[in-house]
Design a protein around this motif. Structure first.
Motif, PDB file in Angstrom:
ATOM      1  N   GLY A 118       6.909  -9.321 -12.661  1.00 39.82           N
ATOM      2  CA  GLY A 118       5.577  -8.774 -12.847  1.00 39.82           C
ATOM      3  C   GLY A 118       4.944  -8.347 -11.578  1.00 39.82           C
ATOM      4  N   LYS A 119       5.797  -7.600 -10.944  1.00 38.29           N
ATOM      5  CA  LYS A 119       5.208  -6.746  -9.430  1.00 38.29           C
ATOM      6  C   LYS A 119       6.208  -5.700  -9.189  1.00 38.29           C
ATOM      7  N   THR A 120       5.667  -4.848  -8.117  1.00 33.83           N
ATOM      8  CA  THR A 120       6.711  -3.992  -7.797  1.00 33.83           C
ATOM      9  C   THR A 120       7.223  -4.355  -6.343  1.00 33.83           C
ATOM     10  N   PHE A 121       8.244  -3.788  -5.607  1.00 34.06           N
ATOM     11  CA  PHE A 121       8.907  -4.242  -4.434  1.00 34.06           C
ATOM     12  C   PHE A 121       8.895  -3.111  -3.503  1.00 34.06           C
ATOM     13  N   ALA A 122       8.935  -3.298  -2.226  1.00 33.12           N
ATOM     14  CA  ALA A 122       9.306  -2.300  -1.155  1.00 33.12           C
ATOM     15  C   ALA A 122      10.798  -2.290  -1.242  1.00 33.12           C
ATOM     16  N   LEU A 123      11.190  -0.940  -0.934  1.00 26.38           N
ATOM     17  CA  LEU A 123      12.674  -0.734  -0.695  1.00 26.38           C
ATOM     18  C   LEU A 123      13.266  -1.168   0.641  1.00 26.38           C
ATOM     19  N   ASN A 124      14.217  -1.699   0.406  1.00 30.34           N
ATOM     20  CA  ASN A 124      14.777  -2.626   1.654  1.00 30.34           C
ATOM     21  C   ASN A 124      15.611  -1.258   2.193  1.00 30.34           C
ATOM     22  N   GLU A 125      15.056  -0.564   3.371  1.00 39.06           N
ATOM     23  CA  GLU A 125      15.762   0.483   4.078  1.00 39.06           C
ATOM     24  C   GLU A 125      17.147   0.046   4.415  1.00 39.06           C
ATOM     25  N   GLU A 126      17.191  -0.957   5.156  1.00 43.19           N
ATOM     26  CA  GLU A 126      18.560  -1.520   5.665  1.00 43.19           C
ATOM     27  C   GLU A 126      19.610  -1.674   4.695  1.00 43.19           C
ATOM     28  N   TYR A 127      19.411  -2.079   3.518  1.00 44.32           N
ATOM     29  CA  TYR A 127      20.211  -1.996   2.420  1.00 44.32           C
ATOM     30  C   TYR A 127      20.671  -0.644   2.167  1.00 44.32           C
ATOM     31  N   VAL A 128      19.916   0.360   2.154  1.00 43.90           N
ATOM     32  CA  VAL A 128      20.168   1.553   1.818  1.00 43.90           C
ATOM     33  C   VAL A 128      21.149   1.824   2.953  1.00 43.90           C
ATOM     34  N   ALA A 129      20.638   1.825   4.164  1.00 45.40           N
ATOM     35  CA  ALA A 129      21.651   2.086   5.187  1.00 45.40           C
ATOM     36  C   ALA A 129      22.877   1.621   5.356  1.00 45.40           C
TER      37      ALA A 129
END
Length: 642
Positions: free
Chosen positions: A167-178
């Motif tokens: 029921g909400k949006t999340f911030a992208l975890n940059e470290e996960y992408v890295a």
């Protein structure tokens, strides 16, 4: 591999029926064998079973223990007999795995976690203490995610319901992408800030206002195994390896083993045949599946897996992954569902079973796939003397160090000074030594992103400690951590689901390999020395003595040339570029280099395209904040013809 979901609303209001119905539909493709639940006040727990053993078919989950704890178990207990003996009157040989786990928890509390050997993830809702305990096995072969705030705790085997139904949006975890641009992300990370993964060998205790992560077990650096003769090491290895394979054979359906022709997969199949032939295990049958590409000059595995098939007197399922005649090409599969239908956490692979493997599983009735992952790393597949030389340096054994430097220098055809520096540099602070070339971030990553996530982009390197555990032990644990990250980043298979098992990641086998001297694993003239010596007569000599396993080099480069229009499209209006991650012009230049037939690091390049496609799908889903979609850039379209 069964799946579970739980939600605990602290204020006591139950989750709405509509919410639970959506969660259940999300879990259904992964657990077709049952649909069970537990409900009490603000707590609702769902369980979907995928049975792979006869004991699992008798389980009723969530399991309510004699003192009221609600246990949901996704796993396979490998040391059942030992636990039954220790628990005595509480359980019998006919008890299910979850019943044994419940009895162990009742007797030892959370200390029981370190006694559970196998592949597993579990949750324990304790009404008396108003707490939820989440835990995973020491290797991290299963998934378990969770989120929490001031009002509730939610946990699940798959990320989808935690993200899409939040029921909400999340911030992208940059470290996960890295992490995806190097090896893999850290084990506790997910793509979404605020959603966590239970780390391997750890438990998470959740109460209102309290969140505690604790490690319940770890490898003992003081555990050392030393024998006088090679034959004693070899006998011990055969025993623990056979036990590791036997544990993974526990199934009431025929098993399927990946057979690539390399030492790892071939050793599993040949040892399994020995076990089945001796009647030690009641496995119905072991089938094999092998992939080949006769058009790939660097990947000719057919002669090797054929040797294993000749030894066992059975031909396995063969899949041609190379260019085929038009008559042999199967009808195209139905297009994948809209990205809005599911949340995919893994770039490049959503867990959907390939058509070839799907046909194999359906034809043979397999539900379990044995994998050789981990063999190369654990068995000494990389012939480096560095850990051994570091041991000698750390223990000030300079005469032995000088001798080994001479021997390895002759074998590697490198000056001994270079080998000495390779060993010594590990003890220096990371800031004082350059990162090895193969670990450096790709040139198409933006510099600011590289600075923010240097550790993740270089595979989380660590300095070798001069005092304490032997450097070789530190190296072994570091290698295992990389494998843990790989397992944590693997999507759960579905359509159809199947369970993957990893004999080389058996806990007892790993303890043995970490405890023997490094000189047993790798010798100047023989990589995988202990493994190769121990399995003579069990694995065909042509495989044990092959120099190196083949690798695929040509096909990815050809794919870029043949699908140039798609590759070019990827570099336009890049989401990863707008987020400050990838430099689209540098990426395009790298693709053009490959198109001209020149070599570039293909794994990082492929990862970059996967991450971009994944981010585009996430933007469509609309649950992670990725910024607005930009208008198409027409300037690059003209290059599609070039």
């Amino acid at each position: 591999m069964s799946v579970q979901f739980g939600r605990w609303n602290f204020e006591g209001q139950p989750p709405t029926p509509e919410y639970i119905e959506k969660v259940s539909a999300t879990l259904a493709p992964y657990g077709p064998d049952s649909d069970e639940s537990y409900s009490n006040g603000g707590v609702r727990i769902l369980y979907r079973a995928f049975h792979t053993t006869k004991e699992a078919r008798r389980e009723m989950q969530p399991h309510i223990s004699s003192f009221g704890a609600v246990i949901t178990w996704d796993g396979r207990l490998d040391n059942r007999a030992d636990l039954i003996s220790d628990l005595r009157d509480g359980v019998t040989v006919n008890s299910t795995d979850v019943a044994i786990v419940a009895a162990a928890y009742e007797k030892w509390g959370a200390k029981c976690l370190g006694k559970l050997i196998g592949d597993w993830a579990l949750s324990i809702w304790n009404p008396g203490e108003c707490s939820v305990l989440l835990a995973k096995d020491p290797i991290g072969t299963r998934h378990l995610y969770y989120s929490f705030d001031n009002h509730r705790v939610t946990w699940s085997t798959i990320l989808d319901p935690l993200v899409r139904l939040a029921g909400k949006t999340f911030a992208l975890n940059e470290e996960y992408v890295a992490g995806w641009f190097s090896m893999f992300p850290a084990v506790h990370l997910t793509p979404c800030v605020g959603i966590h993964s239970v780390p391997p060998s750890s438990s998470v205790l959740l109460r209102p206002g309290r969140h505690t992560v604790s490690k319940y077990w770890d490898f003992d650096p003081e555990n050392k195994i030393r024998y006088r003769a090679d034959a004693e090491y070899e006998e011990h290895f055969r025993t623990v390896f056979a036990k590791a394979v036997q544990r993974k054979l526990r199934s009431d359906r025929p098993l399927l083993a990946e057979l690539s022709g390399g030492r790892d997969s071939s050793s599993i199949v040949c040892m399994a045949d020995e076990i089945i032939a001796r009647g030690i295990d009641d496995t119905p049958r072991l089938d094999t599946i092998s992939y080949y590409d006769d058009s790939e000059p660097n990947w000719n595995e057919r002669p090797y897996f054929t040797k294993v098939e000749e030894k066992r007197g059975r031909t396995g399922w063969h899949v041609n992954v190379g260019a085929q005649d038009l008559k042999e090409i199967p009808a195209p599969e139905s297009p994948p569902e809209s990205p809005r239908g599911r949340f995919v956490s893994t770039p490049g692979y959503d867990g959907r079973t390939s058509s070839q493997l799907r046909a194999c599983l359906a034809a043979q009735g397999n539900r379990v796939v044995l994998s050789g992952i981990g063999g190369d790393e654990v068995m000494g597949g990389v012939p480096t003397p560095v850990p051994e030389l570091e041991n000698l340096l750390a223990r000030a054994q300079f005469c032995a160090l000088a001798h080994q430097l001479k021997v390895w220098a002759l074998q590697k055809r490198k000056p001994w000074v270079h080998l000495f520096w390779e060993a010594a540099r590990g003890f220096f602070p990371l800031a004082l030594v350059d990162v090895p070339k193969y670990m450096r971030p790709a040139p198409w990553l933006q510099s600011a992103f590289v600075k923010r996530h240097q550790a993740a982009l270089t595979g989380y390197p660590s300095r070798t400690k001069l005092f304490g555990p032997l450097p070789s032990f530190q190296d072994s644990v570091g290698t295992l951590d990389a494998l843990r990250r790989q397992l944590a980043s693997t999507a759960l298979p579905f359509e159809p689901p199947y369970e993957k098992r990893f004999p080389y990641l058996d806990r007892d086998l790993l303890e043995f390999m970490f405890a023997v001297s490094r000189e047993q694993l790798v010798r100047p003239t023989q990589r995988r020395s202990l493994m190769r010596r121990s399995l003579v007569g069990i694995v065909p000599g042509e495989i044990l003595n092959r120099k190196t396993k083949a690798f695929v080099a040509r096909s990815p480069m050809v794919a870029i040339s043949t699908e140039w229009a798609r590759c070019l499209e990827i570099t336009q209006n890049m989401v990863s570029s707008s987020l400050g991650i990838v430099d689209s012009e540098c990426l395009l230049a790298a693709l053009q280099t490959v198109r001209r037939g020149e070599e570039v690091p293909m794994v990082p390049l492929t990862r970059a395209t996967y991450v971009e496609g994944w981010l585009r799908d996430l933007r469509v889903v609309g649950i992670i904040n990725l910024g607005p979609k930009r208008k198409p850039e027409l300037t690059l379209l003209a290059s599609a013809q070039g």
